[in-house]
Scaffold this motif. Structure first.
Motif, PDB file in Angstrom:
ATOM      1  N   THR A 185      -8.088 -20.819 -17.945  1.00 18.89           N
ATOM      2  CA  THR A 185      -7.973 -19.614 -16.587  1.00 18.89           C
ATOM      3  C   THR A 185      -9.195 -19.563 -15.955  1.00 18.89           C
ATOM      4  N   ASN A 188      -9.920 -11.460  -3.751  1.00 16.47           N
ATOM      5  CA  ASN A 188     -11.022 -11.080  -4.996  1.00 16.47           C
ATOM      6  C   ASN A 188     -11.037 -12.731  -5.506  1.00 16.47           C
ATOM      7  N   LEU A 230     -12.257 -17.783 -12.065  1.00 15.97           N
ATOM      8  CA  LEU A 230     -12.298 -17.651 -10.864  1.00 15.97           C
ATOM      9  C   LEU A 230     -13.814 -17.721 -10.410  1.00 15.97           C
ATOM     10  N   THR A 288      -1.065 -20.600  -2.177  1.00 13.14           N
ATOM     11  CA  THR A 288      -1.544 -21.165  -3.062  1.00 13.14           C
ATOM     12  C   THR A 288      -1.173 -22.436  -2.895  1.00 13.14           C
ATOM     13  N   GLN A 347     -13.076 -18.197 -16.781  1.00  6.50           N
ATOM     14  CA  GLN A 347     -12.897 -17.079 -18.052  1.00  6.50           C
ATOM     15  C   GLN A 347     -12.712 -17.288 -19.153  1.00  6.50           C
ATOM     16  N   GLN A 350      -8.434 -18.078  -7.594  1.00  4.63           N
ATOM     17  CA  GLN A 350      -8.283 -17.749  -8.720  1.00  4.63           C
ATOM     18  C   GLN A 350      -7.248 -19.177  -9.187  1.00  4.63           C
ATOM     19  N   TYR A 351      -7.768 -19.696 -10.439  1.00  3.19           N
ATOM     20  CA  TYR A 351      -6.718 -20.631 -10.575  1.00  3.19           C
ATOM     21  C   TYR A 351      -6.642 -21.345 -12.090  1.00  3.19           C
ATOM     22  N   THR A 352      -5.570 -21.595 -12.552  1.00  8.31           N
ATOM     23  CA  THR A 352      -5.549 -21.794 -13.689  1.00  8.31           C
ATOM     24  C   THR A 352      -4.996 -23.255 -14.062  1.00  8.31           C
TER      25      THR A 352
END
Length: 883
Positions: free
Chosen positions: A292, A302, A294, A341, A262, A305-307
């Motif tokens: 960041t 959802n 998705l 996680t 994103q 999600q990752y960073t």
């Protein structure tokens, strides 16, 4: 009404005729006439008479519009107005207005062409003999353009004539074969001119200078865009004396990329190492990436999600820190049953020197299950497993023997189990189990367990009892510093409590606890509390008795009689096993019926030593006549201490917001020889007069200081005055303190004074800054210090409605005046700022920093300073990235 019906029919008919041009929606807002024609096998729709069309978000106004259905073009005839919304390469939208005598718009390709057209944007105005526009680009031939058209002056301060102009909306303008015009007079020929239309933070950045180590150096940041979702800077570095001399880097932000990214922020710079760097020649590398994203994942709430964060910093670091790259990656997914996680935190490069500041997780996985409920039983579980490297726990012998850092695997399990029920009428029963367990691959473990059980029975609405058992156990030592826990803990406490109300005004409570782990001499005492409040009496008492030691631990009691208005009386005292009896405090008070006045008398008696300790009198009142508009308020507070006789207090009188007040604190003489004897008969006595506080304007005056009762006067009094005035954009604060003559001082002088201002003396003269004056004495020698921090006066030049120039004289230095001080020359700073709407110019002569600075700024292309110092000429522009 007839016109509206005709217009409605025209809109329906015109919409049907345009059915082939579905790419863009056209709405007729106003028109007088519509005709259908066929010319040379071309189908034409002619609209005339004050035409206004809306082409989606674009607005078109013309005397006549001809729509060619065959070619799908709109020809605007007569006086034409075309406002469109364009999106720049940075994603920002802006308005663009084209006016002229004729425009041709292609509805299929969105191209536009015309002659003698004026293009107006938020930044500039372009007049072109021939204009063509395609999506993302506009070209004008034989054109005249200027950023000064919005200023309303004729002629324009500066402008350009060019053979060809290419405009990229929201990004840049490129003009070829350009002539610079000042007041419409040609002064210079330029083969090419580039104006950047980005926001101020997206302008080119550069710094050019010279120093004794690097010689000539330059740091440059050039903006760029890639498509519509990436923008950044190309970083260039040059150092004359470094080897190699050139450096290169990038500072980039991008959006909506592949792999669900994103946002991506990337910074990378290879900079030549400094002269005499311990590692020799070559490059230092700075690298930083933040991402960041998705990713879709079927079955999750959802998606995934990752960073990602990765960073390496060599520039400005010690040799030990260079070459170290840190990586932190986190991915999380949520399901109805659990949250998962994954985290990886790594460190790459040379081995660490000393203890790690971060925790390395290689990797760590957490499963956090959603709370589960079976009837009256609920449970919440979470499990974390990982491989860690972190600073060692000095309390662990195994970890301490391994050195500063330790590596091991760890399983962390936590749960919270609760059971609540009502077994019979009036009863509640609950059990709670909270557990945290840390298990390590070395065999070490840390356990923290809390279990509590409570049974409460309500016998009547006024009587209840409860039994509660709390078991707590904490043991073990972690090999890591980051998850170490406190000292070992073990307890098992059984607590009994009973509460009853014997009458509506009488309540009793009793409680006893016993810890099965602790010895008898380390148990909590039993507690009994009594509350009796028959109106107007309020009596409260607590007693704590240790049955195991057969000792009264403490008690306290408080009695209040009366409430609201009239006479009130109160008593309070307490007892503690270690400190004995606390003072007995008695208060007698009175509040008049309309609550406009109250008085109280308080006596404190020392039960331990058997004497009166102090008395205190308080009186507060407000005049009952004219108490709303012009009230008179009075307040008196006096305290007399009997041991080492001392009287202290304050009094004030307020009328129409102005307050006259005084305060005193005196140690009175007595017949006992003590160490405080030199202070007896002395104290502080102050008087003050002040305006209402919190208003736009306030002031105060205070006189007083150390006062001698035996000598009958102030020793070294001072007189202090303050004044403050504020209004929108204005501020003036004045303070001064005078040393007044007294018993120990025969002279009058100014001790200190200050002024803090942002104040317009007149529409053309303003003051801003701070001035401070201070005087000190050493015997007969006097030293005065005058400081400007800084302080300046500014003169506005030009039209009074909108001045075009400001001239400032500023002082930023301190002066010391004494018999031994060396006179200091005056070093005023002179600044001139010229603002002509489409350009600004600044000049500064600064003898304090030994610098001459010139600056020129235009709305397109940013601005730049030029500094002339003892070290030569320097261009200190804005830099991007490392130095």
């Amino acid at each position: 009404m007839r016109f509206m019906l005709v217009l409605a029919r025209l809109m329906v008919l015109f919409g049907a005729l345009l059915a082939g041009a579905q790419a863009r929606t056209i709405e007729i807002i106003s028109a007088d006439r519509l005709e259908l024609r066929r010319v040379d096998n071309q189908e034409l729709v002619v609209i005339s008479g004050g035409v206004e069309l809306h082409l989606e978000r674009d607005v078109i106004r013309a005397d006549r519009v001809e729509y060619n259905r065959t070619r799908r073009t709109l020809t605007l005839v007569g006086k034409t107005y075309y406002k469109s919304v364009t999106r720049g390469q940075d994603g920002q939208e802006s308005e663009q207005v084209l006016t002229g005598d004729g425009l041709v718009v292609n509805l299929g390709t969105e191209n536009l062409a015309g002659e003698d057209v004026i293009i107006t944007t938020a930044d500039l105005q372009i007049r072109g003999e021939q204009v063509e526009r395609v999506p993302g680009q506009l070209q004008a031939n034989n054109s005249y353009f200027t950023p000064c058209a919005r200023c309303g002056r004729t002629p324009n301060d500066y402008a350009f004539r060019a053979g060809r102009v290419v405009l990229y909306p929201g990004d840049r303008l490129i003009a070829y074969e350009a002539t610079l015009l000042l007041a419409d007079a040609p002064v210079a020929y330029l083969p090419m001119v580039v104006l950047f239309l980005n926001d101020p933070d997206r302008q080119p950045r550069f710094e050019i200078g010279q120093d004794s180590v690097d010689g000539l150096f330059a740091r440059v940041g050039l903006p760029f865009t890639i498509g519509s979702n990436a923008l950044g800077y190309t970083l260039l570095r040059y150092y004359q004396n470094r080897a190699p001399s050139l450096g290169l880097g990038v500072d980039l932000s991008a959006y909506d990329l592949i792999f669900g990214v994103q946002r991506l922020d990337l910074y990378a710079l290879a900079e030549p190492r400094r002269v005499n760097d311990p590692l020799g020649g070559g490059y230092n590398f700075d690298f930083r990436v933040n991402a960041t994203g998705l990713l879709p994942w079927e079955g999750t709430k959802n998606g995934l999600q990752y960073t990602l964060t990765a960073e390496r910093r060599d520039i400005g670091q010690s040799v030990e820190r260079k070459g170290v790259t840190g990586v932190d990656f986190t991915a999380k997914a949520e399901w109805n049953e659990l949250d998962a996680t994954f985290r990886y935190t790594g460190r790459f490069g040379p081995d660490p020197v000393g203890r790690l500041n971060e925790v390395l997780r290689r990797p760590e996985i957490t499963l956090d299950f959603q709370p589960i409920r079976w009837g009256e039983l609920s449970a919440d579980f979470a499990v974390t497993f990982g491989s860690y490297t972190a600073a060692s726990n000095p309390l662990s012998r195994t970890a301490r023997a391994a050195g500063d850092n330790f590596s091991a695997e760890r399983l962390l399990e936590t749960h919270n189990i609760t059971y609540e029920t009502r077994p019979w009428s009036g009863a509640t029963f609950s059990v709670r189990n909270t557990f945290t367990g840390q298990y390590y691959s070395t065999g070490a473990r840390v356990v923290n367990l809390d279990v509590n059980t409570t049974l409460r029975q309500e016998v009547t609405p006024d009587t209840s009892f409860s039994v509660r058992y709390d078991y707590a156990r904490q043991e073990g030592t972690s090999p890591f510093e980051f998850d170490r826990v406190g000292s070992r803990r073990l307890s098992g406490v059984l607590r009994l409590n009973a509460t009853t109300r014997l009458a509506p005004w009488l309540q009793l409570e009793a409680e006893q606890a016993y810890d099965f782990v602790q010895p008898a001499d380390n148990q909590e005492p039993a507690r009994v509390a009594v509350t009796a409040n028959p109106n107007p009496v309020d009596l409260r008492g607590n007693v704590q008795y240790d049955f195991f030691l057969r000792r009264l631990e403490n008690w306290d009691a408080r009695l209040n009689v009366g409430g609201g208005v009239g006479v009130t009386f109160g008593l309070s005292t307490s007892f503690n096993y270690l400190n004995g009896y606390q003072p007995l405090v008695g208060t007698l008070g009175y509040i008049n019926p309309d609550r406009s006045a109250d008085a109280s008398f308080t006596a404190t008696y020392n039960l331990q030593q058997g004497h009166l300790q102090s008395v205190r009198a308080q009186v507060n009142g407000i005049a009952t006549e004219d108490a709303i508009l012009n009230p008179i308020r009075m307040s008196v507070d006096q305290t007399f201490s009997t041991q080492n006789p001392r009287i202290q207090g304050s009094q004030s009188l307020t009328w129409r917001g102005t307050t006259l007040s005084s305060s005193h604190d005196f140690l009175l003489p007595d017949a006992v020889v003590e160490s405080e004897d030199p202070l007896e008969g002395q104290g502080n006595l102050n008087f003050a007069l002040s305006s209402p506080q919190g208003g736009a304007t306030s002031w105060s005056v205070q006189y007083g200081g150390r006062y001698s009762l035996t000598r009958g006067g102030w020793n070294t009094p001072t007189l202090t005055g303050t004044y403050s005035s504020t209004s929108p954009g204005q501020r003036l604060v004045l303070n001064t303190t005078l040393n007044m003559p007294g018993l120990d001082r025969a002279y009058l002088d100014v001790a200190n004074a200050s002024a803090n201002a942002q104040f317009d003396v007149s529409p053309r003269i303003g003051l801003a800054g701070e001035v401070r004056f201070a005087r000190t004495r050493s015997g007969a020698a006097i030293t005065d210090t005058l400081s400007f921090r800084p302080f300046g006066v500014t003169f506005a030049l030009g039209p009074i409605e909108r001045p075009e120039a400001y001239f400032s004289v500023i002082l930023d230095q301190s002066f010391t005046f004494s018999p031994t001080a060396t006179p200091q020359p005056l070093k005023p700073i002179f600044r001139l700022n010229v603002d002509r709407c489409c350009w600004t110019f600044g000049a500064e002569l600064n003898p304090v920093e030994q610098r001459v600075r010139l600056s020129l700024s235009v709305p397109l292309g940013g601005g730049q300073n030029i500094d002339v110092t003892n070290n030569g000429v320097r261009l200190p522009g804005l830099t991007t990235g490392g130095n």
